[in-house]
Design an enzyme around this catalytic site. Sequence first.
Site: not given
Length: 523
Positions: A197-198, A201-205, A220, A331
């Site tokens: 999906i996307g 900064n921290s990881g991948t979904v 995630k 955020d």
Amino acid sequence: MFQRKTLQRRNLKGLNLNLHADMSSNGQLQEKTEAHQEHSRIEGHVMSNINAIKNSSNLFLRRGLKKKLTLNANADEQAELKPSSVVVQRPQNESVLVMSSLSQSPCVSSSSSLSTPCIIDAYSNNFGLSPSSTNSTTSTIQGSSNAATPVENEHSISLPPLEESLSPTTADLKDTLSGNSSDNYIQLQDLVQLGKIGAGNSGTVVKALHVPDSKIVAKKTIPVEQNNSTIINQLVRELSIVKNVKPHENIITFYGAYYNQHINNEIIILMEYSDCGSLDKILSVYKRFVQRETISNKKTWFNELTISKIACGVLNGLDHLYRQYKIIHRDIKPSNVLINSKGQIKLCDFGVSKKLINSIADTFVGTSTYMSPERIQGNVYSIKGDVWSLGLMIIELVTGEFPLGGHNDTPDGILDLLQRIVNEPSPRLPKGRVFSKELTDFVNRCCIKNERERSSINELLHHDLIMKYSSPSKDEKFRHWCKKIKSKIKEDKRIKREALDRAKLETKANRKSNDLNASTKTS
Ligand SMILES: Nc1ncnc2c1ncn2[C@@H]1O[C@H](COP(=O)(O)OP(=O)(O)OP(=O)(O)O)[C@@H](O)[C@H]1O
């Protein structure tokens, strides 16, 4: 040997920052900050180290900004940073319990009771972060490569009592971090990954199918440094708060979190999937259609009704998190506001410290700039910081440009950007375009620099912009808009796929003709 260059930025009222840039022999630019903040409220408070500015500044990947800025946070520098290199004051918020990111921090929660209201302190300082943890990860993002294969043998993490430190060797004990109820419990081996999906900064979904009930979920994956029990421990604590957030119309439902150090050394968070994606994604799809000239850039997708509904959803979500759990989101930005085709607005990415995520992801280009002036200045921050971010987000949605950096006026680095937020006049909707008085007033009330004068969530929920579109017929119109967006996203995907296929065919054809030419020449 480092070649040192000191960059004196504009003398920043309330920031007063000096930037030192270290030019390493291999040419990599490392910028080290020694920041001095003088502000009446924080005078005398010596609170943080270099990571504090890194984290308080909420530095994230922002694709438009080209310069790669790596704050130097190695052991030597940590030792070198004296208390006088103060940047940010931890807020003294007497009425709420602050869930600190680290046990050594001055603000450690004293209770492990999850029913105790607590603020998840997304910007707590970094005391106690070991140099290795701050330097951790060259953030290789994993997770999407095994598309269509179930993930095997991963275990949920156990939730340790707060007083107890979780060592990675005990971290793979069976589960308590598994969602709100037993029906939410999802075994990772029951998931089939469907596609990316996307990535943030921290990881991948990724999108995944939960086979037993044919439910689509978002997964995630956050890579963590091996053996970094501090980080893992903290993530577990924070996720344990998140898991207790009950399903709500404007909050992404959390299904569980998992960790297995022996396999991938990553933390996996499962959550509700939103089929129209996030606002930043929708904005990019819109921009691609404008680029292809299939739609006019004069006609934004984010009309007033849409903005009203988005604002209402965000405000309701924030209100719920704060009232029920004393969680401040901290955020709010387009990528953390999700939409589904049922016409629901959902907040995600709350509760896990950005500080922690940044310590995991270590490098960053550009900035997340939705942070309010009082946060930058280290003042006491409240839920009104999220109101400021909402105002900026609305300007970005209706204009297509981030208000403090668009229109060919990209800030000259993070410090320039921070000083703009603090010192320049409040962002406004641009002149020269017609916006209703309700929308203009709403944005103006969100973007008041003095936090005390800024409108509260409750006031904004009763603002004319929200009331104007609160009837069921407007809800229906918004649902229709969401469905249209979903089909536009599909269309965009199809166009991209076809362009890719065409490019592949062209490359193949070119290669063939080159081979043919070569063989004709040789013969
Ligand atoms: N539950 C979800 N449903 C649908 N899409 C999602 C979901 N969660 C995240 N996404 C998409 O995945 C993208 C990446 O999300 P992620 O939280 O990793 O990073 P981010 O919010 O973009 O950035 P950062 O890590 O800097 O906060 C988001 O921009 C969003 O488009």
